[in-house]
Write an enzyme that holds these catalytic residues in place. Structure first.
Site, PDB file in Angstrom:
ATOM      1  N   HIS A   1     -12.017   0.495   5.902  1.00  0.00           N
ATOM      2  CA  HIS A   1     -10.868   1.287   5.288  1.00  0.00           C
ATOM      3  C   HIS A   1     -10.412   2.661   5.862  1.00  0.00           C
ATOM      4  O   HIS A   1      -9.815   3.288   5.411  1.00  0.00           O
ATOM      5  CB  HIS A   1     -11.205   1.443   3.828  1.00  0.00           C
ATOM      6  CG  HIS A   1     -11.752   0.240   2.960  1.00  0.00           C
ATOM      7  ND1 HIS A   1     -10.898  -0.913   3.128  1.00  0.00           N
ATOM      8  CD2 HIS A   1     -12.903  -0.094   2.373  1.00  0.00           C
ATOM      9  CE1 HIS A   1     -11.871  -2.030   2.308  1.00  0.00           C
ATOM     10  NE2 HIS A   1     -12.845  -1.424   2.160  1.00  0.00           N
TER      11      HIS A   1
ATOM     12  N   ASN B   1       0.300   9.323  -0.651  1.00  0.00           N
ATOM     13  CA  ASN B   1      -0.426  10.554  -0.106  1.00  0.00           C
ATOM     14  C   ASN B   1       0.724  11.589  -0.006  1.00  0.00           C
ATOM     15  O   ASN B   1       1.812  11.587   0.767  1.00  0.00           O
ATOM     16  CB  ASN B   1      -0.918  10.166   1.411  1.00  0.00           C
ATOM     17  CG  ASN B   1      -2.137   9.356   1.160  1.00  0.00           C
ATOM     18  OD1 ASN B   1      -2.846   9.476   0.362  1.00  0.00           O
ATOM     19  ND2 ASN B   1      -2.268   8.271   2.240  1.00  0.00           N
TER      20      ASN B   1
ATOM     21  N   ARG C   1       1.126  14.404   1.407  1.00  0.00           N
ATOM     22  CA  ARG C   1       1.022  15.294   2.517  1.00  0.00           C
ATOM     23  C   ARG C   1       1.567  14.637   3.896  1.00  0.00           C
ATOM     24  O   ARG C   1       2.127  13.449   3.912  1.00  0.00           O
ATOM     25  CB  ARG C   1      -0.266  15.748   2.837  1.00  0.00           C
ATOM     26  CG  ARG C   1      -1.121  14.448   2.612  1.00  0.00           C
ATOM     27  CD  ARG C   1      -2.615  14.386   3.152  1.00  0.00           C
ATOM     28  NE  ARG C   1      -3.446  13.431   2.806  1.00  0.00           N
ATOM     29  CZ  ARG C   1      -3.584  12.093   3.518  1.00  0.00           C
ATOM     30  NH1 ARG C   1      -2.824  12.306   4.948  1.00  0.00           N
ATOM     31  NH2 ARG C   1      -4.354  11.297   3.393  1.00  0.00           N
TER      32      ARG C   1
HETATM   33  P1  ADP Z   1      -8.295   5.196  -0.038  1.00  0.00           P
HETATM   34  O1  ADP Z   1      -7.756   6.045  -0.753  1.00  0.00           O
HETATM   35  O2  ADP Z   1      -9.703   5.386   0.010  1.00  0.00           O
HETATM   36  O3  ADP Z   1      -7.787   5.108   1.455  1.00  0.00           O
HETATM   37  P2  ADP Z   1      -6.689   2.664  -0.594  1.00  0.00           P
HETATM   38  O4  ADP Z   1      -6.612   2.335  -1.819  1.00  0.00           O
HETATM   39  O5  ADP Z   1      -5.712   3.505   0.360  1.00  0.00           O
HETATM   40  O6  ADP Z   1      -8.055   3.575  -0.282  1.00  0.00           O
HETATM   41  O7  ADP Z   1      -7.008   1.494   0.076  1.00  0.00           O
HETATM   42  C1  ADP Z   1      -7.531   1.551   1.672  1.00  0.00           C
HETATM   43  C2  ADP Z   1      -7.623   0.051   2.349  1.00  0.00           C
HETATM   44  O8  ADP Z   1      -8.403  -0.691   1.595  1.00  0.00           O
HETATM   45  C3  ADP Z   1      -6.352  -0.399   2.530  1.00  0.00           C
HETATM   46  O9  ADP Z   1      -5.725   0.246   3.712  1.00  0.00           O
HETATM   47  C4  ADP Z   1      -6.635  -1.924   2.550  1.00  0.00           C
HETATM   48  O10 ADP Z   1      -7.146  -2.280   3.970  1.00  0.00           O
HETATM   49  C5  ADP Z   1      -7.614  -1.903   1.548  1.00  0.00           C
HETATM   50  N1  ADP Z   1      -7.305  -2.569   0.461  1.00  0.00           N
HETATM   51  C6  ADP Z   1      -6.937  -1.665  -0.662  1.00  0.00           C
HETATM   52  N2  ADP Z   1      -6.582  -2.453  -1.943  1.00  0.00           N
HETATM   53  C7  ADP Z   1      -6.923  -3.816  -1.340  1.00  0.00           C
HETATM   54  C8  ADP Z   1      -6.549  -4.808  -2.124  1.00  0.00           C
HETATM   55  N3  ADP Z   1      -6.033  -5.030  -3.457  1.00  0.00           N
HETATM   56  N4  ADP Z   1      -6.903  -6.161  -1.411  1.00  0.00           N
HETATM   57  C9  ADP Z   1      -7.248  -5.988  -0.123  1.00  0.00           C
HETATM   58  N5  ADP Z   1      -7.524  -4.735   0.553  1.00  0.00           N
HETATM   59  C10 ADP Z   1      -7.197  -3.728  -0.089  1.00  0.00           C
END
Ligand code: ADP
Length: 653
Positions: free
Chosen positions: A235, A295, A297
Site C-alpha cells: 500500500h 489528503n 496537503r
Molecule cells: P492509507 O491512508 O493507509 O494510504 P488508503 O485508504 O489510502 O490507506 O488505501 C491505501 C491503498 O490500499 C490503496 O491505494 C489501495 O491500493 C488499497 N486499498 C484501499 N482500499 C481498498 C479496497 N477497498 N479494495 C482494494 N484495495 C484497497
C-alpha cells in the site's frame, strides 16, 4: 505576497518549496534537528533555526516551538510540506490563532477529512461514490463480523485513523476475520492512538487513481486531472504517473467532477488530493470508482501533475494562502504529454526492502530527469527519517517515450555509499504489463521474485574492478609500470559473497590481461573524465561510470551498481619482478622499511623496500645482483602508485 515563510519540514520537500519561494522572491526560514544541521535544506534557506534533537517528536513535530520560531524570525506564513504536521488540524488551528498564515487548508477542512469513517460519511452525503462497507461507530467484534458477511468477502479492514498503508488487513475467509480485526486495531492504536476500524468491500483488480484538486478562499475549486499510483508495495506508492493509462475523457470528467464536489463540500482552500479506488477488472468505466480518502496537503507525487499541466503547484499554494484567486480556471488547463515519478530510496530490496543508512560518497543523477532531492554528495542518510534520496521525474510526448526516458534516467542515476532501490525501479520499468499500462495495485507483489533478482557478476566486471582497484586507469602508474614488462600483479576482491584473486598483466600502455583461475580476458581502456572510462574489449567499446574509494570500487552498469571490496591491494606476483632500472611503488602507501642506501650491493631476491598500504605490508624485491644508484624516498614517506623509489646501476654486479 509574503516576504518570508517558514518551512516546517526537511529533506526533498523542504528544498522543493524553497526553490519556488526563491523564484517568487520570498525569503525562507528552515528548521532543523541536530541530525540535519548540515543538510541541504538548511544550506538552501535564507536562515535556519535549530528546533531540537533528532527524534521527530522532539523536533519536526514540535508545533508550538515551530510557531515560536516563525514569529521570532519574522515569517508571515508556514508551509508544512507533507508528512510531519501537514495534516494536523491542531497545528493549523494554532497557526491561524497566532496571526500567521498556514499554507494549506483550514483546520476545519483537515479535521473533516482526518478520519476515514467521518470523511466517507460526509462524502457519501455529498453524492460522491464511496466503497460499499461499514463505517459506523459500532465496534463490537460480532457486529463487525456480521457486517463483513453482509458486504461479502473478501473485505478490507482499515483503521479509521490509518495512513501510509498502516492498520489495514485484507480478509479472504470469514474464519480469519477476528484475528485480522484485532491486528488492525492494535496497529491503529500503536501508530495513530486510535483503534477504531471500518470495513470495506475489497475491490478486485484495484487501481489507485487520484485527482489533484485546488480551492481558494473565494469558494472556487478546480481539478488538475488525475495521477495513477497503482504501482504499490504494501500500500505504499513506488512509481506514479499522469495521466492514468487507459483513461477515457468520460471517466476523467466524472472523476474530476466528483473530486471538485468533495473539495466544495468542505469549503476547501489550497492543494488537496482525492484518492479513488477504481475497479479495473473490465477496463475503466465512469461508474467504477469510489472515494477512499482525501489528503489535505501537497502529495509526494505532485511533480507528475506539474509536468503535464506546466503549473507550479507550490506557487499556487502560496498564492491561494495569500488570499488570491486560483491562478487558473478549469477550462484554461490543458493536459500535455505523459509524466512518471520514481522514488529512489536507500533500501536493500533483495533483503526484504530493508531501510538503509549510509554516507553518500558519490552521487551523479541523470540530466534527462527533473530530480527533486534533499541529499547531496557527501550527505548522510541517518536512521532518523524516511530514507528517500530523490525523486526522479520525467516527461515525454507519449507514455512510451516517457517510460523509456525513465529507464534511461534510472540507468544514469549513480549512487555510491548506500544500497538503493534503483535496480528494482528499473526492473519495474521493464515489466511487460507495466510497459503497456496494464497496472493494478497487486502487480508488484505478484511478480516480486522477478523484480528483485540481483544480476550476476561476469568476468568482465571482476576484470574491470581489478584494474580500477589498482588505479591502473590513471596515467602515471601505467607509464611508470610500463618499464616492467611483462608485469604481473594480483589483487583480492570480494563482491556479493564471493572472494577472488585477480591476476593482472600489463600488455600495453593501457591494455591488460586479467584472469581468475581458467577465465580471463583482455581489457583496453581510456579515462574520458573523472569516474568515466571507455572500455575496449575485442571489437566492443563501451562507456562505464565507476567510483573508487580506498577500499571499494563501484561499477555502474546495467542499472545495477556492482560494489567490490578490495581486501588486499596490489602486490607483485612472484615472477613479476623488475628487469628495468627503476623500482616503482606498485600502490599508494607509506615507505615502512628502507633497507638500502646509494652504493649498497644487493642480490637477486633481496627485499629493498617495504610499502605499507591499507594496513598490509608489501615487500619489493630486486630481480638481479646489482648496486643501488639513487634512493629517492625516505622511510615514513607517503608515496603514490608508480612513484620511483630508487634506481639501480645499469650493469649486473
Ligand atoms: P492509507 O491512508 O493507509 O494510504 P488508503 O485508504 O489510502 O490507506 O488505501 C491505501 C491503498 O490500499 C490503496 O491505494 C489501495 O491500493 C488499497 N486499498 C484501499 N482500499 C481498498 C479496497 N477497498 N479494495 C482494494 N484495495 C484497497
Amino acid at each position: 505576497m509574503f516576504d518570508k515563510i517558514l518551512i516546517a519540514n526537511r529533506g526533498e520537500i523542504a528544498c522543493r518549496i524553497m526553490e519556488t519561494a526563491h523564484k517568487m522572491g520570498v525569503k525562507t526560514v528552515a528548521i532543523y534537528s541536530d541530525a540535519d544541521a548540515h543538510s541541504k535544506h538548511v544550506a538552501l534557506a535564507d536562515e535556519a533555526w535549530r528546533v531540537g534533537p533528532p527524534a521527530v517528536t522532539e523536533s519536526y513535530l514540535q508545533g508550538d516551538k515551530i510557531i515560536e520560531i516563525a514569529k521570532a524570525s519574522g515569517a508571515q506564513a508556514i508551509h508544512p510540506g507533507y508528512g510531519f504536521l501537514s495534516e494536523s488540524p491542531d497545528f493549523a488551528e494554532k497557526i491561524e490563532a497566532s496571526g500567521l498564515r498556514f499554507i494549506g487548508p483550514s483546520s476545519s477542512a483537515i479535521r473533516a477529512m482526518g478520519l476515514k469513517d467521518a470523511a466517507k460519511e460526509l462524502m457519501g452525503k455529498s453524492g460522491v461514490p464511496i466503497v460499499p462497507g461499514y463505517h459506523g461507530s459500532n465496534q463490537d467484534a460480532d457486529f463487525l463480523a456480521k457486517e463483513a458477511e453482509n458486504i461479502g468477502y473478501p473485505v478490507l479492514i482499515k483503521a479509521r485513523a490509518g495512513g501510509g498503508g498502516k492498520g489495514m488487513r485484507k480478509v479472504d475467509d470469514p474464519k480469519d476475520f477476528r484475528a485480522a480485526l484485532e491486528g488492525a486495531q492494535r496497529e491503529g492504536l500503536s501508530a495513530f492512538g486510535d483503534a477504531h476500524c471500518l470495513i470495506e468491500k475489497w475491490i478486485t483488480t484495484p487501481r489507485h487513481i487520484e485527482i489533484q484538486v485546488f480551492g481558494d478562499d473565494h469558494g472556487n475549486a478546480i481539478h488538475l486531472f488525475e495521477r495513477d499510483c497503482s504501482l504499490q508495495r504494501r500500500h505504499q506508492k513506488v512509481i506514479e504517473e499522469a495521466p492514468a493509462p487507459g483513461m477515457t475523457e468520460e471517466m476523467r470528467a466524472a472523476m474530476g467532477e466528483a473530486a471538485v464536489r468533495c473539495a466544495k463540500a468542505i469549503g476547501y482552500s489550497g492543494a488537496g488530493t482525492i484518492e479513488f479506488i477504481v475497479d479495473a477488472s473490465n477496463g475503466l468505466k465512469p461508474d467504477g470508482f469510489w472515494f477512499m480518502e482525501m489528503n489535505t496537503r501537497l502529495q509526494v507525487e505532485h511533480p507528475v501533475t506539474e509536468m503535464i499541466t506546466g503549473q507550479d503547484l507550490v506557487e499556487w499554494q502560496m498564492r491561494v494562502a495569500n488570499g488570491e484567486l486560483l491562478p487558473a480556471a478549469q477550462d484554461s488547463l490543458t493536459l500535455n504529454g505523459h509524466a512518471f515519478e520514481a522514488r529512489i530510496y536507500a533500501e536493500d530490496v533483495p533483503a526484504g526492502f530493508l531501510p538503509m543508512t549510509g554516507s553518500i560518497d558519490y552521487l551523479s543523477m541523470s540530466p534527462l530527469a527533473r530530480v527533486d532531492s534533499g541529499i547531496r554528495e557527501g550527505d548522510t542518510i541517518t536512521p532518523w527519517y524516511d530514507p528517500i534520496i530523490s525523486k526522479v521525474i520525467v516527461w515525454g510526448a507519449t507514455r512510451e517515450i516517457a517510460l523509456a526516458r525513465m529507464s534511461a534516467a534510472l540507468a544514469e542515476s549513480n549512487i555510491s555509499g548506500t544500497v538503493t532501490n534503483i535496480p528494482f525501479l528499473s526492473a519495474l520499468c521493464a515489466h511487460e504489463e507495466f510497459k503497456v499500462g496494464n497496472v493494478d495495485t497487486g502487480l508488484i507483489e505478484r511478480d516480486l521474485d522477478d523484480l528483485v533478482v540481483a544480476g550476476d557478476l561476469t568476468i568482465a566486471d571482476w576484470a574491470l574492478a581489478a584494474v580500477l582497484a589498482g588505479n591502473l586507469m590513471e596515467d602515471r602508474p601505467i607509464n611508470g609500470w610500463s618499464l616492467w614488462t611483462p608485469l604481473n600483479r594480483s589483487v583480492w576482491l570480494t563482491a556479493r559473497g564471493e572472494e577472488r584473486e585477480m591476476l593482472v598483466t600489463q600488455i600495453g600502455p593501457k591494455a591488460f590481461t586479467i584472469s581468475h583461475s581458467s577465465e580471463g580476458m583482455d581489457l583496453e581502456f581510456s579515462l574520458v573524465s573523472p569516474n568515466t572510462l571507455t572500455l575496449t574489449s575485442g571489437e566492443q567499446r563501451k562507456s562505464v561510470q565507476y567510483f573508487k574509494r580506498d577500499d571499494k570500487v563501484t561499477l555502474f552498469m546495467n542499472d545495477d551498481p556492482k560494489v567490490f571490496d578490495i581486501i588486499t591491494g596490489y602486490y607483485l606476483d612472484d615472477d613479476g619482478e623488475s628487469t628495468g632500472n627503476e623500482l616503482l611503488s606498485p600502490m599508494p602507501g607509506i615507505v615502512k622499511v628502507l633497507n638500502v642506501a646509494p652504493q649498497s650491493e644487493v642480490n637477486a631476491g633481496d627485499t629493498l623496500v617495504i610499502i605499507e598500504a591499507m594496513k598490509m605490508e608489501h615487500s619489493l624485491t630486486v630481480a638481479r645482483n646489482t648496486v643501488i644508484a639513487e634512493v629517492l624516498v625516505e622511510a615514513g614517506q607517503q608515496v603514490e602508485a608508480g612513484e620511483v623509489l630508487l634506481t639501480l646501476e645499469d650493469t649486473d654486479a
